[in-house]
Write an enzyme that holds these catalytic residues in place. Sequence first.
Site, PDB file in Angstrom:
ATOM      1  CG  HIS A 533      -2.042  -1.009   1.098  1.00  0.00           C
ATOM      2  ND1 HIS A 533      -3.214  -0.751   0.416  1.00  0.00           N
ATOM      3  CD2 HIS A 533      -2.135  -2.288   1.543  1.00  0.00           C
ATOM      4  CE1 HIS A 533      -3.992  -1.803   0.463  1.00  0.00           C
ATOM      5  NE2 HIS A 533      -3.370  -2.758   1.146  1.00  0.00           N
ATOM      6  CD  GLU A 563      -9.003   1.715  -7.313  1.00  0.00           C
ATOM      7  OE1 GLU A 563      -9.417   0.633  -7.724  1.00  0.00           O
ATOM      8  OE2 GLU A 563      -8.882   1.977  -6.110  1.00  0.00           O
TER       9      GLU A 563
END
Length: 663
Positions: A533, A563
């Site tokens: 991440h 995203e």
Amino acid sequence: MQWAGRCACKPLLPCALGLFQIFMRLPFLHLLLTAWLLLACQMGSAATHPAEVLVAAGVRALQANPEEGRRLAEEALTLLASTPDADLEVRARLLLCDYASERDPLRAREELKAMQKQVAALQRTGLRAGVITCEGELFEYAGDSAQAQARYQQAVSIAETAHDQEMLAQSLYLRGYLRGVHGEFADGLSDLRRAYSLFESVHLNDHALTTLNSLAILYSRMGDYAQARQFYERLLQEKEKSGLQRELAVTNYNLGRVHEQMADWSAAQQTFVKALALSREISYARGEAHALRGLAAVRNAMDDPRGALDLIQESESLMKRFGPDARLQGQILLQRGQALRLLHRHTDSLQALNTALDIFRRADSVTEIATTHEALSKLYGEMGNWHAAYEHLQRHEESTEHVLHQQLDQRFLAMKVEFNTSAKEQENAALRRERTATEKALQQEREANRLRVLTAVLSIGMALLLAVWAWLQRRARVRMEYLALTDELTGLANRRHVIDHLEQQMRTAEGSSCAAMIIDVDLFKSINDRHGHGVGDAVLREIANTMASHVRDPVLLGRMGGEEFLVVLPDTHPATALHVAERLREAVEQIDTSRWFTDRGISISIGVTLSRPGRDTASSLLHRADSALYEAKNTGRNRVVMRVLTPDDSIDSVVALPSIGRK
């Protein structure tokens, strides 16, 4: 959920609860332990009933091992038979109702009748709310959502009147969960957050974790799968530390449902298998049935209908052990219908799907209704009944459109509630800090006044202090406004800010079109999975910086979450919107990824649409842009797709520049 009470034998309670976790695993020590509790509580407090500790321990045990929780509640009732106490009896029977409602409805109804006989004798009037929620859960499992919701509403009112925080938290939890099932996301979110705070305030931390589980379910129903997945992953860590086996099984199943809705079948299978193993370990038949249904859905998706039917049959056999669960029965029938269709057993498939549809309609499960219409449309198409296939396809599209509008509208409302609550809390905290600082300053000035006699010096000091206070107040307000409107990771406008901006543009635009672009990073999950991440966050920041350098006022770029980004272009023509979108796509494609990885590049897919003045709302505009993004994803990614509303109010086909669409 379970209920809990406070033991009047306070000096002994921490020790007793700790010893219960060890001693109750040794059957030959039960009698010795019970005798010790009787003697200890008599010595510690004459007002303490010996069943108090048993009930308190049963609350914890029911979360970790339901069978142990049931046994503790029954032992408490045995003690109460010789020395009655209406409050303790109702609390013990509430545990048994919670246990039996998932396994044996007849036993649960017996417990309900026994509690109703004790209501008039209750000293703690808030326990009446618990009795009513027990009845509501029975209605809910039977598929009568309207009666269940009415009981939960009544329970909330009783608990609020009695100022019983524990019973109020339980009632709000059940009402909030069912509101989420009905698509009332904002109200459900409000109920669950309030329940979470109340559980924490009465130190029922395990119940607070269970409430987080329901919050995750609600986010999943709102279509915010990334947020739901984060909740579940956090919950799994917390519950593993606490040893809550039953709750671990439930959370693994719910995480599997999120993977199922995202069509991530490999991850779904892994979590359903974990849920099945945990349920079997504690003989939790309802958990087994749910997990088997999930695995059947995976088999159907992997084109293994015979394997799916075997799992469905096993799940239906388990249902006979714990009684009716209308919503689960409908979900099992849906998978049975899907499997039978794949095996070309059309008549049997039709019967299963129609029965599932009736169940979902009675339960008002809007998402499942849309899914079942889609399955029936495919089935009728294979049968050659094109008229019926078209009707169900139309109902599926109507249901899906309704769900999408509901999700979007409720998201706006939920975000508004969240923003208003957060802003109010920040404002109150700031005012408390300022009040403390002001009071301290005034006290210092009073002390200085005793030492000084020059009024002019005191006046100047006060003026300077007030000026500094005003400056600090303004700086704090500006900072709070910035934090409320900015995405922490990228520094862009956050989802709340960019959507509010879009709504304002839609209201103020007179005869001009406003463009909206929804941007999604292609295959971003694989970056997090393979590189972590930390790398994923760095990639998102770089993408945000790159896109921000290619737009300027009055264009607003913001991050929707995960995203996904949103761009709002006021007073824009189609060609201009496509040109801006293509410029952003090319800029992101040229980002140098060698600092993070060398096995792939970065690309984005963009869905673009323009508003029709007087026709569109922010909700319809975003839905159309999302539809265009979906088409861009499905046709190869790394491309721009535009969808517009034609003069006859239909959705036009894809509009794209010749240079758009490279893979």
